[in-house]
Design an enzyme around this catalytic site. Structure first.
Site, short mmCIF file in Angstrom:
data_model
loop_
_atom_site.label_atom_id
_atom_site.label_comp_id
_atom_site.label_asym_id
_atom_site.label_seq_id
_atom_site.Cartn_x
_atom_site.Cartn_y
_atom_site.Cartn_z
N LEU A 1 0.82 -1.21 0.00
CA LEU A 1 0.00 0.00 0.00
C LEU A 1 0.86 1.26 0.00
O LEU A 1 2.00 1.26 0.46
CB LEU A 1 -0.98 0.00 1.17
CG LEU A 1 -0.50 0.26 2.58
CD1 LEU A 1 -0.37 1.75 2.87
CD2 LEU A 1 -1.49 -0.32 3.55
N HIS A 2 0.29 2.33 -0.53
CA HIS A 2 0.95 3.62 -0.58
C HIS A 2 -0.10 4.70 -0.81
O HIS A 2 -1.16 4.43 -1.37
CB HIS A 2 2.03 3.66 -1.67
CG HIS A 2 1.56 3.20 -3.01
ND1 HIS A 2 1.36 1.86 -3.31
CD2 HIS A 2 1.22 3.88 -4.12
CE1 HIS A 2 0.94 1.75 -4.56
NE2 HIS A 2 0.83 2.96 -5.07
N ILE A 3 0.19 5.88 -0.36
CA ILE A 3 -0.71 7.02 -0.52
C ILE A 3 -0.17 7.91 -1.63
O ILE A 3 0.99 8.31 -1.60
CB ILE A 3 -0.84 7.83 0.79
CG1 ILE A 3 -1.45 6.97 1.89
CG2 ILE A 3 -1.67 9.10 0.55
CD1 ILE A 3 -1.56 7.66 3.24
#
Length: 174
Positions: free
Chosen positions: A121-123
């Site tokens: 995951l990453h923003i």
């Protein structure tokens, strides 16, 4: 009426190898200790900030936990808190360095949600300017970026805000 051609050859490397990618770039790049080459603009205890090599807009950053997890549910409370704090810092840095009028900030969890790297995951933090939406992405399937990634990188790493409000982790920007 003849069509004009706008070349974006830098995209071809991504398009041709997107499905062949072995390993996880978000796990590998921080270990290499080549932050300038890998576009890592800041490091913190539990996450790092990296420029997107295939951005939607100039200054498109990603805040990424070091730990390889696919969902927010897998993060510890400390990882989650730092992820959000660093996202806030990244917004401040982009406001100072690039003066955007707004932002798109979000996550794509899972392939069906649009995640290019679905297991880590990453923003995404995408700066936006009034009038930056134009016909090119819609008609030409091409995004026009007015600045080189290396120029954007220099602007972002020169902003001291990265570590004013949060513990510093050394990064070599040379």
């Amino acid at each position: 009426m003849p069509f004009k051609i706008l070349w974006a050859p830098w995209r071809l490397a991504y398009v041709m190898k997107a499905d062949e990618q072995k390993g996880c770039i978000f796990c590998e790049k921080p270990k290499e200790q080549r932050d300038r080459e890998n576009l890592i603009v800041a490091r913190f205890e539990r996450c790092f900030v990296i420029l997107n090599a295939f951005p939607y807009n100039n200054g498109h950053l990603m805040v990424v936990p070091y730990r390889h997890v696919p969902s927010l549910l897998d993060l510890t409370d400390d990882e989650l808190a730092e992820l959000m704090k660093v996202t806030q810092i990244a917004e401040k840095v982009l406001r100072e360095a690039l003066k955007p009028h707004g932002f798109n900030i979000g996550m794509n969890l899972g392939r069906c949600a649009g995640a290019g790297i679905e297991d880590h995951l990453h923003i995404h933090i995408v700066p936006r300017w009034n009038g930056d939406t134009n016909f090119m992405p819609v008609i030409g399937e091409t995004k026009v970026l007015p600045e080189l990634l290396s120029q954007t990188y220099e602007k972002l790493v020169s902003i001291p805000l990265w570590h004013e409000c949060y513990p510093k982790t050394e990064v070599d920007h040379k």
